[in-house]
Design a protein around this motif. Structure first.
Motif, PDB file in Angstrom:
ATOM      1  N   SER A  98       0.820  -1.215   0.000  1.00  0.00           N
ATOM      2  CA  SER A  98       0.000   0.000   0.000  1.00  0.00           C
ATOM      3  C   SER A  98       0.849   1.258   0.000  1.00  0.00           C
ATOM      4  O   SER A  98       0.346   2.332   0.322  1.00  0.00           O
ATOM      5  CB  SER A  98      -0.924   0.001   1.228  1.00  0.00           C
ATOM      6  OG  SER A  98      -1.709  -1.157   1.297  1.00  0.00           O
ATOM      7  N   SER A  99       2.119   1.136  -0.344  1.00  0.00           N
ATOM      8  CA  SER A  99       3.036   2.266  -0.200  1.00  0.00           C
ATOM      9  C   SER A  99       2.742   3.404  -1.171  1.00  0.00           C
ATOM     10  O   SER A  99       3.195   4.529  -0.954  1.00  0.00           O
ATOM     11  CB  SER A  99       4.480   1.789  -0.395  1.00  0.00           C
ATOM     12  OG  SER A  99       4.639   1.186  -1.663  1.00  0.00           O
ATOM     13  N   THR A 100       1.988   3.126  -2.249  1.00  0.00           N
ATOM     14  CA  THR A 100       1.704   4.187  -3.217  1.00  0.00           C
ATOM     15  C   THR A 100       0.358   4.856  -2.986  1.00  0.00           C
ATOM     16  O   THR A 100      -0.106   5.627  -3.831  1.00  0.00           O
ATOM     17  CB  THR A 100       1.743   3.615  -4.641  1.00  0.00           C
ATOM     18  OG1 THR A 100       0.882   2.482  -4.726  1.00  0.00           O
ATOM     19  CG2 THR A 100       3.158   3.215  -5.021  1.00  0.00           C
ATOM     20  N   GLY A 101      -0.272   4.589  -1.860  1.00  0.00           N
ATOM     21  CA  GLY A 101      -1.477   5.327  -1.505  1.00  0.00           C
ATOM     22  C   GLY A 101      -2.747   4.788  -2.135  1.00  0.00           C
ATOM     23  O   GLY A 101      -3.016   3.584  -2.116  1.00  0.00           O
ATOM     24  N   ASP A 120       7.411  11.813  -8.441  1.00  0.00           N
ATOM     25  CA  ASP A 120       8.039  13.133  -8.375  1.00  0.00           C
ATOM     26  C   ASP A 120       8.305  13.556  -6.936  1.00  0.00           C
ATOM     27  O   ASP A 120       9.350  14.134  -6.617  1.00  0.00           O
ATOM     28  CB  ASP A 120       7.154  14.173  -9.065  1.00  0.00           C
ATOM     29  CG  ASP A 120       7.042  13.945 -10.558  1.00  0.00           C
ATOM     30  OD1 ASP A 120       7.931  13.257 -11.108  1.00  0.00           O
ATOM     31  OD2 ASP A 120       6.069  14.425 -11.173  1.00  0.00           O
ATOM     32  N   GLU A 121       7.364  13.266  -6.041  1.00  0.00           N
ATOM     33  CA  GLU A 121       7.522  13.684  -4.646  1.00  0.00           C
ATOM     34  C   GLU A 121       8.542  12.840  -3.906  1.00  0.00           C
ATOM     35  O   GLU A 121       9.205  13.333  -2.987  1.00  0.00           O
ATOM     36  CB  GLU A 121       6.172  13.605  -3.929  1.00  0.00           C
ATOM     37  CG  GLU A 121       5.150  14.615  -4.438  1.00  0.00           C
ATOM     38  CD  GLU A 121       3.802  14.457  -3.758  1.00  0.00           C
ATOM     39  OE1 GLU A 121       3.639  13.459  -3.017  1.00  0.00           O
ATOM     40  OE2 GLU A 121       2.923  15.317  -3.988  1.00  0.00           O
ATOM     41  N   SER A 122       8.665  11.581  -4.272  1.00  0.00           N
ATOM     42  CA  SER A 122       9.569  10.670  -3.554  1.00  0.00           C
ATOM     43  C   SER A 122      10.929  10.538  -4.218  1.00  0.00           C
ATOM     44  O   SER A 122      11.806   9.845  -3.693  1.00  0.00           O
ATOM     45  CB  SER A 122       8.924   9.277  -3.458  1.00  0.00           C
ATOM     46  OG  SER A 122       7.664   9.344  -2.840  1.00  0.00           O
ATOM     47  N   PHE A 123      11.112  11.155  -5.391  1.00  0.00           N
ATOM     48  CA  PHE A 123      12.372  11.084  -6.124  1.00  0.00           C
ATOM     49  C   PHE A 123      12.757   9.648  -6.450  1.00  0.00           C
ATOM     50  O   PHE A 123      13.910   9.240  -6.333  1.00  0.00           O
ATOM     51  CB  PHE A 123      13.508  11.770  -5.347  1.00  0.00           C
ATOM     52  CG  PHE A 123      13.231  13.193  -5.006  1.00  0.00           C
ATOM     53  CD1 PHE A 123      13.315  14.175  -5.977  1.00  0.00           C
ATOM     54  CD2 PHE A 123      12.878  13.565  -3.727  1.00  0.00           C
ATOM     55  CE1 PHE A 123      13.055  15.499  -5.679  1.00  0.00           C
ATOM     56  CE2 PHE A 123      12.616  14.877  -3.409  1.00  0.00           C
ATOM     57  CZ  PHE A 123      12.700  15.865  -4.382  1.00  0.00           C
ATOM     58  N   ILE A 124      11.757   8.846  -6.817  1.00  0.00           N
ATOM     59  CA  ILE A 124      11.998   7.475  -7.219  1.00  0.00           C
ATOM     60  C   ILE A 124      11.306   7.241  -8.557  1.00  0.00           C
ATOM     61  O   ILE A 124      10.366   7.958  -8.925  1.00  0.00           O
ATOM     62  CB  ILE A 124      11.499   6.452  -6.183  1.00  0.00           C
ATOM     63  CG1 ILE A 124       9.993   6.637  -5.924  1.00  0.00           C
ATOM     64  CG2 ILE A 124      12.276   6.560  -4.891  1.00  0.00           C
ATOM     65  CD1 ILE A 124       9.403   5.614  -4.988  1.00  0.00           C
TER      66      ILE A 124
END
Length: 284
Positions: free
Chosen positions: A168-171, A221-225
């Motif tokens: 569930s790490s991507t919301g 974009d927010e996590s830089f991954i």
């Protein structure tokens, strides 16, 4: 006199060390004050005066503390030995308890998951419903992704030793990998099977496909991954010589993974059946 006798009874045989400690502290205080007065009488700039005062004070009190430690060396050594023995015994007896507390600290500071996330740790897969200092409780999910009605309490110590997967790490939207087994006997018409699965996946996800792709781009974009785009992709897994696996990667709401998988599976084989039997490879 009565009070002095009581104090003497509390520290038998240590009066010489107590007196020496008091004298050393007094000497340190007096020398610090004399040095401060000496600097105050000179024509040294204020900044340099402050620097010399701090430098001298640190040296004076370091010497005083070293002298006091030397006076009480034997007592400190005995106390430290006893403390180390007690700490060692507690560590041996409560090793698992300590690891659970360390696992909770890891969870608090690193935050690999939170309440409501679906995680896999070791052989257990489920939704996190409770976290305390000693254990994490999951509502267990079966192989199909449905809740089994069971709960699993995992000691937090496992967070330090077993790999952890947070699905569930991507919301709101997650990447779902659907695997459809295909017998090797039907390998003569792989393109037709692949096209049917692609059409079924597009139909099942058309309501949220654009929203899911935008959400995954924002997370990247927010996590830089670098995350997959979320677009539907169909490919084959042929590691098992007895069967083929048609793999469909898609983005969908986390709670709809099972429903989407069922819809795609049924729609795929219904489309194949509607166009006649799948061709079998020529044995020659």
């Amino acid at each position: 006199m009565i009070d002095l006798q009581r104090i003497a009874a509390l520290i038998p045989g240590q009066w010489e060390r107590v007196i020496a400690t008091v004298l050393l502290l007094a000497a340190g205080f007096v020398v610090s004050q004399l040095w401060a007065r000496y600097l105050g009488r000179g024509d040294v700039p204020a900044e340099r005066r402050r620097l010399q005062l701090v430098w001298a004070r640190n040296i004076i009190w370091s010497v005083v503390l070293f002298a006091i430690a030397s006076v009480w060396a034997s007592t400190i050594a005995g106390f430290a030995l006893s403390l180390a023995a007690v700490a060692g015994a507690m560590l041996i007896v409560s090793k698992e308890l300590l690891l659970c507390v360390l696992g909770y600290l890891y969870l608090t500071f690193v935050r690999p998951f939170k309440i409501g996330d679906v995680i896999e740790i070791g052989p257990v897969h489920g939704r996190v419903i409770d976290i305390d200092m000693l254990a994490t409780t999951l509502a267990e999910h079966g192989d199909t992704g449905l809740p089994t009605g069971k709960t699993a309490a995992l000691p937090n110590a496992l967070l330090l030793t077993l790999p952890l997967k947070n699905t569930s790490s991507t919301g709101d939207f997650v990447l779902h990998f659907l695997r459809i087994p295909v017998p090797v006997a039907l390998a003569g018409d792989l393109a037709r099977i692949e096209a049917a699965a692609t059409e079924a996946a597009v139909a099942a996800t058309k309501e949220w496909q654009a929203q899911a792709e935008a959400h995954l781009r924002q997370i990247a974009d927010e996590s830089f991954i670098e995350l997959p785009s979320g677009r539907i992709r169909v490919f084959w897994d042929f590691a098992d010589p007895e069967r083929l696996l048609l793999c469909v990667r898609l983005a969908c709401p986390e709670k709809m993974r099972l429903q989407v998988g069922q819809d795609i599976f049924k729609a795929t084989w219904q489309a194949l059946a509607a166009h006649g039997p799948v061709q079998r490879p020529d044995p020659s």
